[in-house]
Write an enzyme that holds these catalytic residues in place. Sequence first.
Site, PDB file in Angstrom:
ATOM      1  N   GLY A  45       0.777  -1.238   0.000  1.00 54.76           N
ATOM      2  CA  GLY A  45       0.000   0.000   0.000  1.00 54.76           C
ATOM      3  C   GLY A  45       0.808   1.288   0.000  1.00 54.76           C
ATOM      4  N   ASP A 101       0.661   3.322   4.296  1.00 61.48           N
ATOM      5  CA  ASP A 101      -0.432   3.926   3.532  1.00 61.48           C
ATOM      6  C   ASP A 101      -1.450   4.568   4.470  1.00 61.48           C
ATOM      7  OD1 ASP A 101      -1.299   1.440   4.500  1.00 61.48           O
ATOM      8  OD2 ASP A 101      -2.121   0.756   2.588  1.00 61.48           O
ATOM      9  N   ASP A 104      -5.202   2.662  10.575  1.00 64.49           N
ATOM     10  CA  ASP A 104      -6.625   2.459  10.847  1.00 64.49           C
ATOM     11  C   ASP A 104      -6.763   1.971  12.293  1.00 64.49           C
ATOM     12  OD1 ASP A 104      -9.336   1.981  10.721  1.00 64.49           O
ATOM     13  OD2 ASP A 104      -9.184   0.244   9.396  1.00 64.49           O
ATOM     14  N   LYS A 132      -6.894   7.317   9.989  1.00 63.26           N
ATOM     15  CA  LYS A 132      -8.329   7.144  10.198  1.00 63.26           C
ATOM     16  C   LYS A 132      -8.547   6.966  11.702  1.00 63.26           C
ATOM     17  CE  LYS A 132     -10.255   3.996   7.273  1.00 63.26           C
ATOM     18  NZ  LYS A 132     -10.869   2.675   6.951  1.00 63.26           N
ATOM     19  N   ASP A 160      -5.785  -0.597  -1.572  1.00 66.07           N
ATOM     20  CA  ASP A 160      -6.594  -1.536  -2.357  1.00 66.07           C
ATOM     21  C   ASP A 160      -7.880  -1.930  -1.667  1.00 66.07           C
ATOM     22  OD1 ASP A 160      -5.131  -3.106  -0.301  1.00 66.07           O
ATOM     23  OD2 ASP A 160      -6.155  -4.792  -1.244  1.00 66.07           O
ATOM     24  N   ARG A 166      -5.345  -0.021  -6.683  1.00 65.10           N
ATOM     25  CA  ARG A 166      -4.111   0.573  -6.155  1.00 65.10           C
ATOM     26  C   ARG A 166      -3.544   1.633  -7.101  1.00 65.10           C
ATOM     27  NH1 ARG A 166      -2.147  -2.433  -1.738  1.00 65.10           N
ATOM     28  NH2 ARG A 166      -2.529  -4.672  -1.840  1.00 65.10           N
TER      29      ARG A 166
END
Length: 178
Positions: A45, A101, A104, A132, A160, A166
Amino acid sequence: MSYLGDVGEVMITEQEIKKRAREIGQQITEDHIDDDVILIGILRGAIMWMTDLMRNIDLDITIDFMACSSYGSSTKSSGVVKINKDLEEDIEGKSVIIVEDIIDSGVTLKYLKEYLAGRKPKSVQVCALLDKPEGRRAKVEGDYIGFTVDDRFIVGYGLDYDQRYRQLPYISYLSASE
Ligand code: IMP
Ligand code: MG
């Protein structure tokens, strides 16, 4: 039908991302002027963000990559992290910057930070394209963040959904996650 059927509107443009890469690259350059910096990109990512970032760091850096996966369904992380490709370079005494990337749940990152700290680097920091915060389950934060996003499933610019999307040169989201 277009292969982009599941993809929503553009959230962050390529120009905005390139601008952020310049700003953060400059910040890293100032913060690490006397350090031996190694960027560790997390496959797959982080590839686009990594190449943007490294072009904007005006220091004698080196790079390496790791790959890891966390078991679970395709849109939620399970908490169990497995290393699929380990480092090739020695990081002892170096200022490590993990390039991710997105942060989360933070589970992957927390594991990686602890794993890398065990190899005696001078420091371990994190530079993520996206954050996030609503998804967070592990106590971990990034040191350099490109953009903060809502709790939607993000795709594009390296990120992705089931290995697709991607290559999109912008950040978008899965329209089903609105
Ligand atoms: P974690 O939940 O912070 O451990 O995230 C682990 C990995 O899941 C990230 O490095 C991404 O590769 C992937 N991931 C988390 N959220 C998203 C998302 O919204 N879109 C695409 N991939 C994601
Ligand atoms: Mg992924």
